[in-house]
Design an enzyme around this catalytic site. Structure first.
Site, PDB file in Angstrom:
ATOM      1  N   GLY A 187       0.732  -1.268   0.028  1.00 28.27           N
ATOM      2  CA  GLY A 187       0.180  -0.037   0.049  1.00 28.27           C
ATOM      3  C   GLY A 187       0.653   1.330   0.072  1.00 28.27           C
ATOM      4  N   ASP A 188       1.796   1.209   0.488  1.00 29.95           N
ATOM      5  CA  ASP A 188       3.011   2.380   0.622  1.00 29.95           C
ATOM      6  C   ASP A 188       4.349   1.935   0.498  1.00 29.95           C
ATOM      7  OD1 ASP A 188       3.914   5.069   0.749  1.00 29.95           O
ATOM      8  OD2 ASP A 188       3.579   4.991   3.132  1.00 29.95           O
ATOM      9  N   PHE A 189       4.691   0.973  -0.771  1.00 29.76           N
ATOM     10  CA  PHE A 189       5.896   0.472  -1.071  1.00 29.76           C
ATOM     11  C   PHE A 189       7.004   1.510  -1.579  1.00 29.76           C
ATOM     12  CE2 PHE A 189       8.471  -2.930  -2.927  1.00 29.76           C
ATOM     13  CZ  PHE A 189       8.732  -3.867  -1.674  1.00 29.76           C
ATOM     14  N   SER A 190       7.372   2.403  -0.517  1.00 26.56           N
ATOM     15  CA  SER A 190       8.408   3.417  -0.777  1.00 26.56           C
ATOM     16  C   SER A 190       9.780   3.003  -0.438  1.00 26.56           C
ATOM     17  CB  SER A 190       7.976   4.586  -0.465  1.00 26.56           C
ATOM     18  OG  SER A 190       8.184   4.656   1.173  1.00 26.56           O
ATOM     19  N   ASN A 193      10.195   2.503   3.217  1.00 25.40           N
ATOM     20  CA  ASN A 193       9.378   1.489   4.029  1.00 25.40           C
ATOM     21  C   ASN A 193       9.926   0.130   3.850  1.00 25.40           C
ATOM     22  OD1 ASN A 193       7.852   3.515   5.054  1.00 25.40           O
ATOM     23  ND2 ASN A 193       6.278   3.304   3.834  1.00 25.40           N
TER      24      ASN A 193
END
Length: 261
Positions: A187-190, A193
Site C-alpha cells: 500500500g505504501d511500498f516506498s 519503507n
C-alpha cells in the site's frame, strides 16, 4: 520527550534510550529505543484520536503480514478510548533509500532485490488476506480527505506542482473504470519503507495500508521513488518484476491517487 506510557510498560522499557524518528510519521509519533546492554532495538509508535485508530489498524495488519513476509513483530499493543501505543521489533539493515544513496551496492542489485520481494508479497494468495485496500475503498478515503482539507497540495510531485486536490480528483476520473488485477499489496511500498542489508531485503515497515488491491498500487509508488535515481532503474524495476507490457493508465492512476494521501 517520549510519550506517557501505559502503566504496565514502564518496567519493560526502563533501560532504553529514546530517539524520535522523524521520517514518515503520518501514522503517529515514532521512536527508536536502544537498550545499550545488548538487547535488540525496538520501536514505539504512539498516537491519539484518528491516529490511534490507524495504529490499531496497522497492528492488525502487522500481525497478519508477519506470517507471510519479514515485517516487524508486534511485542505489545495497548489502546484506550482515544490513545494507542504499539511496541514492535526493529528490522535489521538500512532503508532502500539509504542503500541507493550510500553507493555501497549497485543500483541494479538493489532494484532487483526490491522487485523480488514485491513478487513474493504479491504471490501471497489474495483470498487469505482479510484486508481490503482496493481503489474503490481508497477513492472514498481520498474524497473524505479532500472535503476535510487534509490533502497537502504543497507536497504534490513536480508533474502536478500548482495543482489543487480537486484537479487531481478530476484527473483520476479519466482512468476509470479500472480493470483490477488483485493481489496482496503493501500500500505504501516506498524506498523508506523497505529495509535492506547487503542487497537483500530484510523486511518492510509501515503496514497501515496492507490489503488486497491492484498490483500497480505498489509498483507505481516504488517506480515513482526510483525516478530520483534515473529512468534506467525505473525501467529495471518493471523488467525485473516481470512486466512485459506496462499499463500506463494504471500507473498514472495510482500515482494520482497517492497524491491525496
Amino acid at each position: 520527550m517520549p510519550p506517557t506510557l501505559p502503566a504496565d510498560w514502564g518496567a519493560l522499557l526502563q533501560n532504553y534510550r529514546w530517539s524520535r524518528n522523524l521520517v514518515g510519521e503520518s501514522g503517529g509519533a515514532v521512536y527508536r529505543l536502544h537498550d545499550g546492554q545488548g538487547a535488540p532495538d525496538v520501536y514505539v509508535k504512539h498516537g491519539r484520536d484518528a491516529v490511534a485508530d490507524a495504529i490499531a489498524e496497522e497492528t492488525n495488519r502487522l500481525l497478519w503480514l508477519a506470517q507471510h513476509v519479514p515485517a516487524p513483530a508486534v511485542i505489545r499493543f495497548t489502546a484506550t478510548d482515544d490513545e494507542a501505543w504499539l511496541l514492535m521489533t526493529a528490522l535489521p539493515g538500512e532503508t532502500a533509500y539509504q542503500a541507493l544513496t550510500s553507493g555501497t551496492a549497485s543500483g541494479i542489485a538493489i532494484v532487483d532485490a526490491l522487485a523480488d520481494f514485491l513478487q513474493r508479497l504479491h504471490a501471497i494468495p489474495s483470498h487469505d488476506c482479510p484486508f481490503n485496500s482496493d481503489h474503490v475503498y481508497r477513492l472514498a478515503q481520498a474524497r473524505h480527505r479532500i472535503e476535510a482539507g487534509l490533502v497537502d497540495e504543497d507536497d504534490f510531485d513536480v508533474a502536478r506542482e500548482g495543482w489543487t486536490a480537486g484537479m487531481v480528483w478530476d484527473d483520476l476520473q479519466r482512468h476509470l473504470p479500472l480493470a483490477v488485477d488483485p493481489v496482496v499489496t503493501h500500500g505504501d511500498f516506498s524506498l523508506d519503507n523497505i529495509l535492506m542489508s547487503d542487497s537483500v531485503v530484510t523486511g518492510c515497515i509501515d503496514a497501515g495500508r496492507v490489503g488486497v488491491a491492484d498490483r500497480y498500487q505498489d509498483l507505481a509508488i516504488l517506480w515513482n521513488c526510483l525516478g530520483e535515481f534515473g529512468a534506467a532503474l525505473q525501467d529495471r524495476l518493471l523488467t525485473a518484476y516481470g512486466l512485459i507490457e506496462v499499463d500506463q493508465s494504471k500507473l498514472d492512476f495510482h500515482l494520482l491517487l497517492d497524491e491525496l494521501f
